[in-house]
Design a protein around this motif. Structure first.
Motif, PDB file in Angstrom:
ATOM      1  N   LYS A  30       0.849  -1.196   0.000  1.00  0.00           N
ATOM      2  CA  LYS A  30       0.000   0.000   0.000  1.00  0.00           C
ATOM      3  C   LYS A  30       0.883   1.244   0.000  1.00  0.00           C
ATOM      4  CE  LYS A  30      -3.455   2.425   2.694  1.00  0.00           C
ATOM      5  NZ  LYS A  30      -4.106   2.510   4.001  1.00  0.00           N
ATOM      6  N   LYS A  31       0.575   2.189  -0.913  1.00  0.00           N
ATOM      7  CA  LYS A  31       1.365   3.414  -0.991  1.00  0.00           C
ATOM      8  C   LYS A  31       1.103   4.258   0.251  1.00  0.00           C
ATOM      9  CE  LYS A  31       1.375   5.805  -4.851  1.00  0.00           C
ATOM     10  NZ  LYS A  31       1.059   6.815  -5.889  1.00  0.00           N
ATOM     11  N   ILE A  32       2.178   4.645   0.933  1.00  0.00           N
ATOM     12  CA  ILE A  32       2.072   5.424   2.162  1.00  0.00           C
ATOM     13  C   ILE A  32       2.376   6.891   1.889  1.00  0.00           C
ATOM     14  CG2 ILE A  32       2.941   5.696   4.510  1.00  0.00           C
ATOM     15  CD1 ILE A  32       1.396   3.112   4.078  1.00  0.00           C
ATOM     16  N   THR A  33       3.462   7.153   1.186  1.00  0.00           N
ATOM     17  CA  THR A  33       3.912   8.521   0.936  1.00  0.00           C
ATOM     18  C   THR A  33       4.475   8.635  -0.469  1.00  0.00           C
ATOM     19  OG1 THR A  33       4.547   8.744   3.254  1.00  0.00           O
ATOM     20  CG2 THR A  33       5.454  10.352   1.750  1.00  0.00           C
ATOM     21  N   GLU A  34       4.273   9.800  -1.076  1.00  0.00           N
ATOM     22  CA  GLU A  34       4.914  10.115  -2.348  1.00  0.00           C
ATOM     23  C   GLU A  34       5.459  11.535  -2.230  1.00  0.00           C
ATOM     24  OE1 GLU A  34       3.910  10.422  -7.110  1.00  0.00           O
ATOM     25  OE2 GLU A  34       2.613   9.264  -5.793  1.00  0.00           O
TER      26      GLU A  34
END
Length: 143
Positions: free
Chosen positions: A98-102
């Motif tokens: 799951k993408k947490i930060t970009e």
């Protein structure tokens, strides 16, 4: 006699009630209904993981980024090495994907706050402007 089944094994006589068999099968079915999505996810993760491995592993000497401290508790610093390009993006995923930060357009040294991160292992991707992953790695959050 009609509610019980009798079977003989040697001199041992066992009585098994049909109701108990049906109840036991229902419990097993409910258990399988709960665990099936988890097993499906694990199978899919293994398939995706093996597909990503086919892209090749980045040799350690070609790493474009170093990070410290690892394990980290409150922040982590991404230090871009040689051949720093402007417009790079750091994307952080949890261990489940799951993408947490970009963080876009990162500087040569970028600090990332870990206050919203739970304890565990995280994966980062360093992405260029065209969307190609040019470096990847992992770090741990220890709180």
């Amino acid at each position: 006699m009609d509610i019980s089944d009798f079977s003989t094994i040697g001199n041992l006589r066992c009585t098994i009630k049909k109701k108990d068999i049906l109840l036991g099968n229902k419990v097993k079915f409910e258990y399988l209904k709960r665990i099936l999505p988890i097993l499906s996810f694990l199978l899919l993760s293994a398939f995706v993981s093996s597909a990503q491995d086919s892209r090749g592993v980045i040799p350690q000497r070609d790493k474009k980024i170093s990070l410290y401290p690892n394990p980290a508790s409150s922040y982590i610093t991404f230090d871009l090495q040689k051949n720093y390009e402007k417009g790079l993006t750091i994307v952080v995923f949890n261990f489940l994907g799951k993408k947490i930060t970009e963080r876009q357009s990162v500087n040569e040294k970028t600090q990332l706050s870990l206050t919203d991160y739970a304890r565990g292992t995280y994966i980062y991707h360093l992405v260029d402007q065209s969307g190609k992953v040019i470096d990847t790695g992992k770090f741990q959050v220890a709180k």
